[in-house]
Design a protein around this motif. Structure first.
Motif, mmCIF file in Angstrom:
data_model
loop_
_atom_site.group_PDB
_atom_site.id
_atom_site.type_symbol
_atom_site.label_atom_id
_atom_site.label_comp_id
_atom_site.label_asym_id
_atom_site.label_seq_id
_atom_site.Cartn_x
_atom_site.Cartn_y
_atom_site.Cartn_z
ATOM 1 N N PHE A 270 34.959 -21.549 -35.458
ATOM 2 C CA PHE A 270 34.909 -20.616 -34.436
ATOM 3 C C PHE A 270 33.800 -20.529 -33.468
ATOM 4 C CE2 PHE A 270 34.168 -16.130 -33.096
ATOM 5 C CZ PHE A 270 35.212 -15.933 -32.265
ATOM 6 N N ILE A 271 32.759 -20.475 -34.178
ATOM 7 C CA ILE A 271 31.390 -20.499 -33.409
ATOM 8 C C ILE A 271 31.200 -21.615 -32.332
ATOM 9 C CG2 ILE A 271 28.875 -20.624 -33.534
ATOM 10 C CD1 ILE A 271 29.248 -19.000 -36.389
ATOM 11 N N ASP A 272 31.500 -22.673 -32.727
ATOM 12 C CA ASP A 272 31.802 -23.739 -31.828
ATOM 13 C C ASP A 272 32.452 -23.384 -30.582
ATOM 14 O OD1 ASP A 272 29.764 -25.426 -33.505
ATOM 15 O OD2 ASP A 272 31.595 -26.528 -34.391
ATOM 16 N N GLU A 273 33.718 -22.934 -30.876
ATOM 17 C CA GLU A 273 34.565 -22.977 -29.766
ATOM 18 C C GLU A 273 34.130 -21.573 -28.825
ATOM 19 O OE1 GLU A 273 37.001 -24.542 -28.621
ATOM 20 O OE2 GLU A 273 36.495 -25.992 -29.967
ATOM 21 N N LYS A 274 33.571 -20.528 -29.548
ATOM 22 C CA LYS A 274 33.257 -19.378 -28.979
ATOM 23 C C LYS A 274 32.020 -19.807 -28.093
ATOM 24 C CE LYS A 274 33.312 -14.976 -28.429
ATOM 25 N NZ LYS A 274 34.561 -13.972 -28.100
ATOM 26 N N VAL A 275 31.006 -20.653 -28.617
ATOM 27 C CA VAL A 275 29.992 -20.755 -27.907
ATOM 28 C C VAL A 275 30.249 -21.663 -26.413
ATOM 29 C CG1 VAL A 275 27.701 -22.317 -27.769
ATOM 30 C CG2 VAL A 275 28.033 -20.714 -29.860
ATOM 31 N N LYS A 276 31.050 -22.697 -26.745
ATOM 32 C CA LYS A 276 31.564 -23.595 -25.579
ATOM 33 C C LYS A 276 31.981 -22.382 -24.516
ATOM 34 C CE LYS A 276 33.203 -27.483 -28.114
ATOM 35 N NZ LYS A 276 34.283 -28.346 -28.275
ATOM 36 N N HIS A 277 33.214 -21.599 -24.861
ATOM 37 C CA HIS A 277 33.663 -20.630 -23.932
ATOM 38 C C HIS A 277 32.681 -19.761 -23.217
ATOM 39 C CE1 HIS A 277 36.136 -17.146 -21.941
ATOM 40 N NE2 HIS A 277 35.437 -16.539 -22.921
ATOM 41 N N GLU B 82 29.196 -20.337 -22.960
ATOM 42 C CA GLU B 82 28.666 -21.093 -21.784
ATOM 43 C C GLU B 82 29.074 -21.136 -20.702
ATOM 44 O OE1 GLU B 82 28.039 -24.871 -24.339
ATOM 45 O OE2 GLU B 82 26.167 -23.944 -25.158
ATOM 46 N N LYS B 83 30.290 -21.839 -20.489
ATOM 47 C CA LYS B 83 31.362 -21.670 -19.301
ATOM 48 C C LYS B 83 31.222 -20.503 -18.594
ATOM 49 C CE LYS B 83 34.568 -24.995 -20.781
ATOM 50 N NZ LYS B 83 36.049 -25.342 -21.167
ATOM 51 N N LEU B 84 31.165 -19.326 -19.318
ATOM 52 C CA LEU B 84 31.141 -18.056 -18.575
ATOM 53 C C LEU B 84 29.644 -17.912 -17.955
ATOM 54 C CD1 LEU B 84 32.589 -15.216 -18.069
ATOM 55 C CD2 LEU B 84 31.623 -14.405 -20.178
ATOM 56 N N ALA B 85 28.722 -18.273 -18.886
ATOM 57 C CA ALA B 85 27.469 -18.040 -18.236
ATOM 58 C C ALA B 85 27.169 -19.107 -17.096
ATOM 59 C CB ALA B 85 26.315 -18.452 -19.359
ATOM 60 N N ASP B 86 27.748 -20.165 -17.163
ATOM 61 C CA ASP B 86 27.620 -21.106 -15.988
ATOM 62 C C ASP B 86 28.492 -20.514 -14.572
ATOM 63 O OD1 ASP B 86 26.281 -23.043 -17.528
ATOM 64 O OD2 ASP B 86 28.235 -24.194 -17.847
ATOM 65 N N LYS B 87 29.507 -19.732 -15.066
ATOM 66 C CA LYS B 87 30.161 -19.152 -13.756
ATOM 67 C C LYS B 87 29.145 -18.126 -12.960
ATOM 68 C CE LYS B 87 33.750 -15.657 -13.009
ATOM 69 N NZ LYS B 87 33.783 -14.753 -13.897
ATOM 70 N N HIS B 88 28.608 -17.334 -14.177
ATOM 71 C CA HIS B 88 27.626 -16.170 -13.460
ATOM 72 C C HIS B 88 26.473 -16.865 -12.932
ATOM 73 C CE1 HIS B 88 29.774 -12.410 -15.023
ATOM 74 N NE2 HIS B 88 30.055 -13.420 -16.134
ATOM 75 N N THR B 89 25.947 -17.914 -13.235
ATOM 76 C CA THR B 89 24.720 -18.773 -12.725
ATOM 77 C C THR B 89 25.099 -19.202 -11.340
ATOM 78 O OG1 THR B 89 23.981 -19.342 -14.700
ATOM 79 C CG2 THR B 89 23.202 -20.484 -12.799
#
Length: 134
Positions: A92-99, A101-108
């Protein structure tokens, strides 16, 4: 300062808000990665029970005893916690972190876009000021 013709607000608070949201996402990622490290420590040391300290908030800690480390409760979002095995939590943590990170990239990307627009507006203002001086 706002660009009136496009109706889009290019103010610095928008940039600040995007950066704050991104930083919040990074902090959440950090918390999940800490949990992953704790899970790995439990596995590596073969711990069946655990004595630890729990942060109750504002750096106020209380001693805690975990009699069975085969299952943990993981915050899955929206205030819900789900009981998982260590393997399930790891996955779960692996999938949550991937999601996240994509969200953080979007905000960046959004913050970079706002920066570029601010720079463009400032450049146009400087150019307009130079034209009026002549």
């Amino acid at each position: 300062m706002a660009a009136v013709s496009s109706g889009i607000d290019y103010t610095h608070p928008d940039l600040q808000q995007e950066l704050e949201v991104r930083d919040t996402v990074y902090n959440r990622i950090s918390e999940y990665l800490k949990l992953k490290t704790h899970i790995q420590t439990i596995r590596d040391n073969g711990l069946e029970e655990l004595d630890t300290k729990v942060d109750l908030g504002s750096n106020f800690y209380a001693k805690a005893h975990v009699p069975d480390t085969s299952h943990i409760y993981v915050n899955v979002g929206f205030g819900f916690h789900l009981q998982m095995t260590l393997a399930e939590a790891d996955s779960f943590i692996d999938e949550k972190v991937k999601h996240m990170e994509k969200l953080a990239d979007k905000h960046t990307e959004e913050a970079n876009s706002i920066r570029a627009k601010i720079k463009m507006v400032y450049g146009a203002l400087m150019q307009a000021m130079n034209l009026t001086d002549q």
